[in-house]
Design a protein around this motif. Sequence first.
Motif, short mmCIF file in Angstrom:
data_model
loop_
_atom_site.label_atom_id
_atom_site.label_comp_id
_atom_site.label_asym_id
_atom_site.label_seq_id
_atom_site.Cartn_x
_atom_site.Cartn_y
_atom_site.Cartn_z
N SER A 173 39.45 -79.76 124.41
CA SER A 173 38.05 -79.88 124.36
C SER A 173 37.22 -79.22 123.56
CB SER A 173 37.59 -79.90 125.97
OG SER A 173 36.17 -80.26 126.00
N ARG A 174 36.29 -79.85 122.84
CA ARG A 174 35.22 -78.99 121.97
C ARG A 174 34.20 -78.52 122.85
NH1 ARG A 174 35.23 -82.57 116.36
NH2 ARG A 174 37.40 -82.35 115.98
N ARG A 175 34.21 -78.85 124.20
CA ARG A 175 32.87 -78.41 124.98
C ARG A 175 32.85 -76.80 125.23
NH1 ARG A 175 29.30 -80.72 127.96
NH2 ARG A 175 28.68 -79.86 130.23
N LEU A 278 46.19 -82.37 127.51
CA LEU A 278 44.98 -81.76 127.69
C LEU A 278 45.06 -80.37 128.29
CD1 LEU A 278 44.06 -84.81 130.15
CD2 LEU A 278 43.28 -84.68 127.92
N VAL A 330 33.90 -83.82 128.92
CA VAL A 330 34.85 -82.81 128.65
C VAL A 330 35.78 -83.40 127.72
CG1 VAL A 330 36.31 -81.07 129.51
CG2 VAL A 330 34.42 -81.70 130.65
N PHE A 331 36.61 -84.43 128.20
CA PHE A 331 37.65 -85.25 127.44
C PHE A 331 37.17 -86.40 126.72
CE2 PHE A 331 39.83 -82.15 130.48
CZ PHE A 331 40.59 -81.28 129.73
N GLN A 333 38.70 -88.20 124.92
CA GLN A 333 39.98 -89.04 124.66
C GLN A 333 40.48 -89.70 125.96
OE1 GLN A 333 39.22 -85.77 124.83
NE2 GLN A 333 41.24 -84.50 124.82
#
Length: 432
Positions: A173-175, A278, A330-331, A333
């Motif tokens: 995640s990039r969060r 993940l 968050v994800f 994808q």
Amino acid sequence: MEVRLSRSPHIPSYYAATANPAPACPVLEGAREADICVVGAGIAGLSTALSLAERGYRVVVLEAERIGWGASGRSGGQIINGYACDLGRLEAQLGRDDARRLWDMSVEAVELVARNVERYHIDCDFQWGLLHAALKPRQRRYLLAWQERMAHHYGYPHLRLVEGEELARLIASRRYLAALHDPGSGHLHPLNYTLGLGHAALAAGVEIFEGSRVLRLEHGARPLVHTERGQVRGAYIALCANAYLPRRLAPRLWRRIMPVGTYVATTEPLGEERARALLPSNAAVSDLNFVLDYFRRTHDHRLLFGGLVSYSTLPPLNLEQRLRAHMVRVFPQLEDVRMEFGWGGLVDITLNRAPDFGRLADNVFYLQGFSGHGMALANLAGKVLAEAIAGQAERLDLFARLHHRPFPGGRWLRTPALVLAMLYYRLRDLLP
């Protein structure tokens, strides 16, 4: 006509759908004598009962519903050291040396969970590793200060800051800007763990009665506990019902805790490859917002995602969809993934978020106020309470020195007052 009592099944949840066989426990009928009567068959009550039975005491546990029916069987399953309050608050009340003792006991609490899993052969998918994740620069600075403080003042050098490419390898995640990895925390299937404690307690000689709600407590030299169809007289009583403790049993305790709703959902099965991608290390994750998101993988390759808090205890509308929206933030994808289970329950918080353990009388003890840290801490709390009943009260007395005030507002206004106060902290989450 005979009144037939029925106990509620565990609420519909992922945990209930994947639960191990539960112990068969009857409804209390008639009178019982015991050394100790424990009220509540969650982790705190079962840990108390098991610790005492292994010391040779006769123990009866009374549970209004089923073993693990409350928070012990519904939580996000994170096993975390520390407390819900900042350690500085403990230092302010007790001094650094005693605050350090409390910290060490919280580490012991996590280790006790791992020992219980091994000793009692509890099949609950226990896994080490947890990431405290920062979304903002100020949260990253907090993690750095926390890491230094824990290493230098609390003798816990195991925390490690991860960011950049290393963080990307742990959370897809990039969060998040950074995270503090704690190898001394972890996660498990909470209902299966609690059911495992129930089996262990029964094997140790504890009598557990389900569907046996406590209606009345008579204090005295040998207190008497009443249910609808029976009663238990014991030398000691241990109140371990926490958020579900009836107000009439202990009004003074009830005023010092507030039930708060918290909520969890799980995805449909993702398949092993997608789930592993993940969270490759299989660590649990919890962010640093006041109203936080937390998540982890399950053994059958789902993502379990928790968040949302209801200080009014009213469940959010469209619970699964709201948690799904948090998850996709968050994800991204997982945009094509649906939620299969969603549920909630109550945890008990104190005004200062510190645990509230102690005595109502010389022979009536209580454990409450875990404030979201009960999956680990409740195990240690039961052990500490058992020590006190057996004559070694030093550790319980340390907890009892923590000062707790009632929630303001009285019986009718305290919940609205808390809802308004929490708006401030929700707004703080929006700040950079």
